[in-house]
Design a protein around this motif. Structure first.
Motif, PDB file in Angstrom:
ATOM      1  N   ILE A 245       0.837  -1.221   0.000  1.00  0.00           N
ATOM      2  CA  ILE A 245       0.000   0.000   0.000  1.00  0.00           C
ATOM      3  C   ILE A 245       0.870   1.269   0.000  1.00  0.00           C
ATOM      4  O   ILE A 245       0.368   2.357   0.251  1.00  0.00           O
ATOM      5  CB  ILE A 245      -1.012   0.006   1.177  1.00  0.00           C
ATOM      6  CG1 ILE A 245      -0.293  -0.025   2.538  1.00  0.00           C
ATOM      7  CG2 ILE A 245      -1.995  -1.140   1.073  1.00  0.00           C
ATOM      8  CD1 ILE A 245      -1.232   0.093   3.735  1.00  0.00           C
ATOM      9  N   THR A 247       3.505   2.728   1.865  1.00  0.00           N
ATOM     10  CA  THR A 247       3.513   3.571   3.061  1.00  0.00           C
ATOM     11  C   THR A 247       4.795   3.271   3.850  1.00  0.00           C
ATOM     12  O   THR A 247       5.364   2.179   3.692  1.00  0.00           O
ATOM     13  CB  THR A 247       2.252   3.308   3.920  1.00  0.00           C
ATOM     14  OG1 THR A 247       2.144   4.301   4.930  1.00  0.00           O
ATOM     15  CG2 THR A 247       2.270   1.932   4.582  1.00  0.00           C
ATOM     16  N   ARG A 251       4.684   3.138   9.816  1.00  0.00           N
ATOM     17  CA  ARG A 251       3.227   3.309   9.704  1.00  0.00           C
ATOM     18  C   ARG A 251       2.552   1.998   9.325  1.00  0.00           C
ATOM     19  O   ARG A 251       1.443   1.696   9.771  1.00  0.00           O
ATOM     20  CB  ARG A 251       2.873   4.401   8.675  1.00  0.00           C
ATOM     21  CG  ARG A 251       3.361   5.800   9.010  1.00  0.00           C
ATOM     22  CD  ARG A 251       3.038   6.212  10.449  1.00  0.00           C
ATOM     23  NE  ARG A 251       1.614   6.216  10.722  1.00  0.00           N
ATOM     24  CZ  ARG A 251       0.810   7.261  10.554  1.00  0.00           C
ATOM     25  NH1 ARG A 251       1.298   8.409  10.130  1.00  0.00           N
ATOM     26  NH2 ARG A 251      -0.465   7.180  10.827  1.00  0.00           N
ATOM     27  N   ALA A 252       3.238   1.206   8.480  1.00  0.00           N
ATOM     28  CA  ALA A 252       2.701  -0.112   8.090  1.00  0.00           C
ATOM     29  C   ALA A 252       2.523  -0.998   9.323  1.00  0.00           C
ATOM     30  O   ALA A 252       1.528  -1.722   9.447  1.00  0.00           O
ATOM     31  CB  ALA A 252       3.634  -0.783   7.079  1.00  0.00           C
ATOM     32  N   ILE A 255      -0.572   0.215  11.193  1.00  0.00           N
ATOM     33  CA  ILE A 255      -1.777  -0.180  10.449  1.00  0.00           C
ATOM     34  C   ILE A 255      -2.047  -1.674  10.647  1.00  0.00           C
ATOM     35  O   ILE A 255      -3.189  -2.093  10.863  1.00  0.00           O
ATOM     36  CB  ILE A 255      -1.626   0.173   8.942  1.00  0.00           C
ATOM     37  CG1 ILE A 255      -1.705   1.697   8.756  1.00  0.00           C
ATOM     38  CG2 ILE A 255      -2.695  -0.525   8.096  1.00  0.00           C
ATOM     39  CD1 ILE A 255      -1.221   2.191   7.405  1.00  0.00           C
ATOM     40  N   SER A 274      -7.308   5.485   6.204  1.00  0.00           N
ATOM     41  CA  SER A 274      -6.443   6.451   5.509  1.00  0.00           C
ATOM     42  C   SER A 274      -4.988   6.063   5.729  1.00  0.00           C
ATOM     43  O   SER A 274      -4.567   5.756   6.848  1.00  0.00           O
ATOM     44  CB  SER A 274      -6.712   7.873   6.002  1.00  0.00           C
ATOM     45  OG  SER A 274      -6.487   7.942   7.382  1.00  0.00           O
ATOM     46  N   VAL A 275      -4.235   6.071   4.625  1.00  0.00           N
ATOM     47  CA  VAL A 275      -2.850   5.599   4.644  1.00  0.00           C
ATOM     48  C   VAL A 275      -1.927   6.748   4.255  1.00  0.00           C
ATOM     49  O   VAL A 275      -2.100   7.345   3.192  1.00  0.00           O
ATOM     50  CB  VAL A 275      -2.681   4.431   3.629  1.00  0.00           C
ATOM     51  CG1 VAL A 275      -1.231   4.014   3.532  1.00  0.00           C
ATOM     52  CG2 VAL A 275      -3.558   3.261   4.019  1.00  0.00           C
ATOM     53  N   GLN A 283      -2.103  11.561   1.677  1.00  0.00           N
ATOM     54  CA  GLN A 283      -2.775  10.357   2.189  1.00  0.00           C
ATOM     55  C   GLN A 283      -3.722   9.784   1.146  1.00  0.00           C
ATOM     56  O   GLN A 283      -4.240  10.503   0.292  1.00  0.00           O
ATOM     57  CB  GLN A 283      -3.590  10.721   3.433  1.00  0.00           C
ATOM     58  CG  GLN A 283      -2.712  11.048   4.623  1.00  0.00           C
ATOM     59  CD  GLN A 283      -3.481  10.927   5.930  1.00  0.00           C
ATOM     60  OE1 GLN A 283      -4.609  10.486   5.952  1.00  0.00           O
ATOM     61  NE2 GLN A 283      -2.853  11.327   7.028  1.00  0.00           N
ATOM     62  N   GLU A 285      -6.934   6.597   0.616  1.00  0.00           N
ATOM     63  CA  GLU A 285      -7.883   5.685   1.284  1.00  0.00           C
ATOM     64  C   GLU A 285      -7.650   4.273   0.732  1.00  0.00           C
ATOM     65  O   GLU A 285      -7.593   4.085  -0.479  1.00  0.00           O
ATOM     66  CB  GLU A 285      -9.332   6.119   0.994  1.00  0.00           C
ATOM     67  CG  GLU A 285      -9.707   7.490   1.546  1.00  0.00           C
ATOM     68  CD  GLU A 285      -9.849   7.470   3.063  1.00  0.00           C
ATOM     69  OE1 GLU A 285     -10.618   6.634   3.566  1.00  0.00           O
ATOM     70  OE2 GLU A 285      -9.172   8.268   3.732  1.00  0.00           O
ATOM     71  N   LEU A 291      -6.096  -4.601   2.389  1.00  0.00           N
ATOM     72  CA  LEU A 291      -5.087  -4.845   3.428  1.00  0.00           C
ATOM     73  C   LEU A 291      -5.050  -6.341   3.795  1.00  0.00           C
ATOM     74  O   LEU A 291      -3.977  -6.945   3.864  1.00  0.00           O
ATOM     75  CB  LEU A 291      -5.411  -3.997   4.669  1.00  0.00           C
ATOM     76  CG  LEU A 291      -4.421  -4.061   5.830  1.00  0.00           C
ATOM     77  CD1 LEU A 291      -3.068  -3.498   5.425  1.00  0.00           C
ATOM     78  CD2 LEU A 291      -4.953  -3.307   7.046  1.00  0.00           C
TER      79      LEU A 291
END
Length: 411
Positions: A245, A247, A251-252, A255, A274-275, A283, A285, A291
């Motif tokens: 995704i 990122t 942050r991954a 998430i 939101s990524v 960012q 979506e 995911l």
């Protein structure tokens, strides 16, 4: 440090956890301190940066000391990594006494005979665990001392690890100002805190799903039969998410912990998250279904490799109690359902049990190994008592001495 205090140090790929426990007047283990610090000095359970590992150890120990009000000077340390190998071996001796009574010395001789297997020079024995004893032809004996017989045979489980990996752990703990009482294989420690006795008797496979590795331990008839390490873990899932995704890795990880699901049928298709983008990009979506479709194949691969490892043993059809999942990776939604699909047998989440004190802070699969190390310490304290704590140099000397005796024995 007092004799009734046991400290477990779980040196993991993503976190280092220090658990301080003490025995109360009734002999129950009470958790009095828990310290956790992020770890980035390890890869796949093996130390790759000593300074970073030392800092993480010190931070975790300080946090636990502060909570417990105890100064820690010696610890039971966990070791894992895909360098771990295990074999089952047999040893036979004749009973030494004239009246044919088996003594402790005979048991030690039988175990020593079973230990006499050829091991490469770059490996060292971490554990020799007796599975059962056979007196003459009587099988299934757990404790033969005091019985009469002519011939004593034992079956043992020998766990070995790379000398350098063990040395680096010793060195890291030593530099952090602590003494290593003993190195303990992490899945073995987790078994102490997570598995019930009836599960060990019926047959059970424990999967400790960590950040860098997935550790496996198989019990049957109350004895450990097989241990193995699969070199994949939660970090692989995180990097898949980061790439999939687009990122940043940190942050991954967030998430994954917050929204991750390992079994797509559990996800509603209309939920979005939101990524944040990479390098300041805006960012986006992303649906939870997308995911989950990234997470599920990797988790399925990890579980399938574990299943392949279990199938390689003679005990894959004897797991009456099924599979127990523990470790940080087992906390993700859908892991249990996916594991039941892969293993085709009952799967449960294993929580550490059998202790008092700070149960709220410690009763999580994340701390199975740390608490298991304390329990292992309590159980094996008598055998280690009187032996000097090992430092890195002592350990190296011990390995050299053993190599010299091998050379004398075999040549």
């Amino acid at each position: 440090m007092e004799d009734n205090v046991f400290v477990g140090l779980d040196i993991g790929t993503t976190k280092i956890a220090c658990i301080i426990s003490e025995l109360d007047s009734s002999g129950e283990l009470k958790i009095v301190g828990v310290g956790v610090s992020p770890s980035d000095g390890l890869r796949k359970g093996v130390v790759v940066n000593i300074d970073k590992t030392v800092r993480s150890i010190q931070k975790a120990v300080e946090e636990a000391e502060l909570m417990a009000g105890v100064d820690v000077d010696s610890v039971w340390v966990g070791i894992a990594g895909d360098h771990i190998r295990a074999i089952n071996s047999k040893g036979v001796v004749a009973i030494s006494r004239d009246d044919n009574e088996i003594t402790e010395l005979d048991v030690v001789r039988a175990i020593d005979a079973a230990k006499a297997v050829s091991i490469p020079m770059d490996r060292e024995i971490l554990h020799v665990i007796p599975q059962e004893f056979i007196v003459d032809d009587q099988k299934g004996i757990k404790d033969p001392i005091g019985m009469c017989g002519v011939r004593l045979e034992t079956q043992v489980h020998i766990i070995t690890g790379a000398v350098t990996s063990a040395q680096n752990i010793f060195k890291s703990v030593d530099k952090a100002g602590l003494k290593v009482i003993d190195l303990v294989l992490e899945p073995l420690a987790s078994c102490y805190s997570v598995l019930e006795n009836d599960e060990k008797e019926l047959g059970v496979a424990l999967l400790d799903m960590g950040g860098g590795t997935t550790d496996i331990a198989i019990y049957f008839d109350e004895s450990i039969r097989h241990t193995a390490v699969v070199g994949l873990g939660g970090k692989n899932v995180t990097s898949d998410i980061a790439i999939g995704i687009r990122t940043p890795v940190d942050r991954a990880e967030e998430i994954k912990k917050q929204y991750g699901c390992a079994y797509t049928p559990l996800v509603k298709g209309d939920e979005f998250i939101s990524v944040p983008g990479v390098g300041g990009r805006e960012q986006r979506e992303v649906s939870k279904a997308v995911l989950a479709s990234i997470i599920e194949p990797r988790m399925e691969e990890i579980l399938s490799l574990a299943l392949r490892e279990i199938k390689r043993t003679d005990y894959s059809d004897m797991l009456g109690a099924g599979v127990v999942l523990t470790g940080g990776g087992s906390l993700m939604e859908g892991v249990q359902e996916l594991a039941e699909k892969v293993f085709e047998m009952p799967v449960k989440l294993g929580l550490p049990d059998g202790f008092g004190g700070l149960t709220e802070a410690a009763k999580s699969p994340l701390h199975s190994t740390g608490i298991g190390l304390c329990m292992y310490g309590k159980e094996n304290f008598k055998t280690r008592k009187g032996k000097k704590s090992l430092s890195g140099e002592d350990n190296f000397k011990k390995i050299l001495d053993r190599m010299k005796t091998w050379v004398k024995e075999f040549f």
